[in-house]
Design an enzyme around this catalytic site. Structure first.
Site, PDB file in Angstrom:
ATOM      1  N   GLY A 101       0.796  -1.223   0.000  1.00 39.22           N
ATOM      2  CA  GLY A 101       0.000   0.000   0.000  1.00 39.22           C
ATOM      3  C   GLY A 101       0.827   1.271   0.000  1.00 39.22           C
ATOM      4  O   GLY A 101       2.022   1.249  -0.261  1.00 39.22           O
TER       5      GLY A 101
ATOM      6  N   HIS B 117       2.259   4.387  -5.082  1.00 42.75           N
ATOM      7  CA  HIS B 117       2.872   5.436  -5.897  1.00 42.75           C
ATOM      8  C   HIS B 117       2.943   4.948  -7.341  1.00 42.75           C
ATOM      9  O   HIS B 117       2.469   3.840  -7.660  1.00 42.75           O
ATOM     10  CB  HIS B 117       4.249   5.815  -5.339  1.00 42.75           C
ATOM     11  CG  HIS B 117       5.152   4.642  -5.112  1.00 42.75           C
ATOM     12  ND1 HIS B 117       5.611   3.856  -6.147  1.00 42.75           N
ATOM     13  CD2 HIS B 117       5.658   4.100  -3.975  1.00 42.75           C
ATOM     14  CE1 HIS B 117       6.378   2.905  -5.658  1.00 42.75           C
ATOM     15  NE2 HIS B 117       6.422   3.019  -4.333  1.00 42.75           N
TER      16      HIS B 117
ATOM     17  N   HIS C 114       4.093   1.328  -8.034  1.00 42.95           N
ATOM     18  CA  HIS C 114       3.058   0.299  -7.868  1.00 42.95           C
ATOM     19  C   HIS C 114       2.091   0.317  -9.055  1.00 42.95           C
ATOM     20  O   HIS C 114       1.700  -0.732  -9.564  1.00 42.95           O
ATOM     21  CB  HIS C 114       2.237   0.573  -6.604  1.00 42.95           C
ATOM     22  CG  HIS C 114       2.995   0.490  -5.312  1.00 42.95           C
ATOM     23  ND1 HIS C 114       3.206   1.585  -4.521  1.00 42.95           N
ATOM     24  CD2 HIS C 114       3.578  -0.554  -4.674  1.00 42.95           C
ATOM     25  CE1 HIS C 114       3.872   1.216  -3.423  1.00 42.95           C
ATOM     26  NE2 HIS C 114       4.123  -0.075  -3.504  1.00 42.95           N
TER      27      HIS C 114
ATOM     28  N   GLY D  88       8.010  -5.863  -8.822  1.00 43.41           N
ATOM     29  CA  GLY D  88       8.895  -4.814  -9.302  1.00 43.41           C
ATOM     30  C   GLY D  88      10.366  -5.218  -9.226  1.00 43.41           C
ATOM     31  O   GLY D  88      10.793  -5.880  -8.276  1.00 43.41           O
TER      32      GLY D  88
HETATM   33  P1  AMP Z   1       5.829  -2.712  -1.640  1.00 42.62           P
HETATM   34  O1  AMP Z   1       4.508  -2.045  -1.465  1.00 42.62           O
HETATM   35  O2  AMP Z   1       6.991  -1.840  -1.339  1.00 42.62           O
HETATM   36  O3  AMP Z   1       5.893  -4.080  -0.970  1.00 42.62           O
HETATM   37  O4  AMP Z   1       5.958  -3.028  -3.200  1.00 42.62           O
HETATM   38  C1  AMP Z   1       4.979  -3.776  -3.866  1.00 42.62           C
HETATM   39  C2  AMP Z   1       5.499  -4.098  -5.248  1.00 42.62           C
HETATM   40  O5  AMP Z   1       5.770  -2.891  -5.946  1.00 42.62           O
HETATM   41  C3  AMP Z   1       6.815  -4.894  -5.221  1.00 42.62           C
HETATM   42  O6  AMP Z   1       6.780  -5.872  -6.255  1.00 42.62           O
HETATM   43  C4  AMP Z   1       7.844  -3.826  -5.493  1.00 42.62           C
HETATM   44  O7  AMP Z   1       9.023  -4.321  -6.101  1.00 42.62           O
HETATM   45  C5  AMP Z   1       7.086  -2.916  -6.437  1.00 42.62           C
HETATM   46  N1  AMP Z   1       7.671  -1.568  -6.442  1.00 42.62           N
HETATM   47  C6  AMP Z   1       7.882  -0.764  -5.373  1.00 42.62           C
HETATM   48  N2  AMP Z   1       8.483   0.389  -5.763  1.00 42.62           N
HETATM   49  C7  AMP Z   1       8.670   0.282  -7.103  1.00 42.62           C
HETATM   50  C8  AMP Z   1       9.275   1.135  -8.098  1.00 42.62           C
HETATM   51  N3  AMP Z   1       9.799   2.319  -7.791  1.00 42.62           N
HETATM   52  N4  AMP Z   1       9.286   0.700  -9.382  1.00 42.62           N
HETATM   53  C9  AMP Z   1       8.769  -0.505  -9.711  1.00 42.62           C
HETATM   54  N5  AMP Z   1       8.196  -1.350  -8.826  1.00 42.62           N
HETATM   55  C10 AMP Z   1       8.153  -0.962  -7.546  1.00 42.62           C
END
Ligand code: AMP
Length: 288
Positions: free
Chosen positions: A29, A32, A35, A146
């Site tokens: 969550g 941005h 995501h 990501g």
């Molecule tokens: P998180 O909410 O940080 O657990 O991220 C959820 C998903 O979004 C994961 O697969 C992350 O690798 C991906 N993600 C987070 N930040 C970025 C970014 N700047 N660019 C691409 N994918 C992202």
């Protein structure tokens, strides 16, 4: 868009689209543009998209930022609605880990031993456990992760294959701010001066990339240069700087730097831990 908060609601939503292709995007969550790029990659690849928002206590160590992890459910739900997501799944902790839940999933070997595997003991067991649980509930054909969390992407790909989950794991490129800082929910912790200092992660990766593209450097020299660049600002404390074979994440030792190379950095900027990486492909002749 269906907003499901319990397992029964998720199952009902999933039943509506039985027989159609489903892509899944797990997140914690505070969404941005990074995501949302994953959500768009999912929308492009399947009939329906399910996104989860769950701050998974199992993947946080003691002393990490679980309690203060940023949240904004209402705005997240609106963003997902605007992307045409079929179901937003926002489970509570007891919904995902009900009383009696006793399973842990652990990926072993070089994939999980270095980088964040070494720096955050237990972190990837928490990730592997929640991802396996979520994939079992959502039953997608593909799941998008990501490249920002490159090691996580490789670990999830491994576990999906090893456990025959039948889910294709798709990697999506890192989305950056205009000045190069990788987008992260944790960037919001940074003060103005820390925000400027955080660019050292990007500078360190660039210096490493340039050094190995020029050729003639050992991995150890490249890492030394990168560490120096990373630690230049006073608020930045390096956590790791590594250069590894991609995709198996084994070290170069004295091998010549050839093939696909993952350059990965992690650092505390003030109290905030940030990570970044890039993959460079060095041709067999070293580009000489
Ligand atoms: P998180 O909410 O940080 O657990 O991220 C959820 C998903 O979004 C994961 O697969 C992350 O690798 C991906 N993600 C987070 N930040 C970025 C970014 N700047 N660019 C691409 N994918 C992202």
């Amino acid at each position: 868009m269906i907003v499901a908060r319990g397992v029964a609601e998720l199952r009902r939503a999933r039943a509506e689209i039985e027989g159609e292709s489903v892509a899944f995007v797990p997140t914690m969550g505070f969404l941005h543009a990074g995501h949302l790029s994953l959500v768009r990659a999912a929308v492009d690849r399947a009939d329906h998209v399910i996104v989860s928002i769950f701050v998974n206590p199992l993947q946080f160590g003691s002393g990490e930022d679980l309690a203060r992890y940023p949240r904004d459910e209402e705005s997240d739900i609106e963003k997902l609605r605007a992307e045409g997501v079929h179901t937003a799944f926002l489970p509570t902790v007891p919904a995902l880990y009900p009383p009696g839940f006793a399973t842990r999933v652990q990926v072993r070997g070089p994939l999980a031993e270095r980088l964040c595997g070494a720096a955050r003991p237990g972190h990837f067991d928490g990730v592997a456990t929640v991802v396996t649980r979520l994939l079992g509930l959502v039953r997608p054909r593909i799941a998008v992760f990501g490249e920002k969390d490159y090691q996580q992407l490789l670990i999830v790909r491994r576990l999906s294959e090893d456990l025959s989950l039948g889910v294709e794991i798709v990697g999506a490129p890192i989305v950056r701010e205009p000045d190069g800082l990788a987008m992260s929910s944790r960037n919001r912790y940074l003060s103005e001066s820390e925000r400027a200092d955080a660019l050292a992660l990007q500078r360190a990766l660039r210096s490493g990339r340039e050094a190995i593209e020029r050729g003639g450097r050992s991995a150890a020299t490249a890492v030394e240069n990168m560490s120096r660049v990373l630690s230049e600002p006073a608020t930045v404390k390096s956590d790791y700087v590594e250069l590894l074979h991609e995709p198996d994440l084994t070290p170069f030792d004295d091998d010549p730097i050839r093939g696909r190379v993952l350059l990965a950095v992690a650092a505390h900027v003030g109290e905030t831990r940030l990570i970044d990486n890039c993959v460079v492909n060095i041709p067999p002749d070293g580009g000489q």
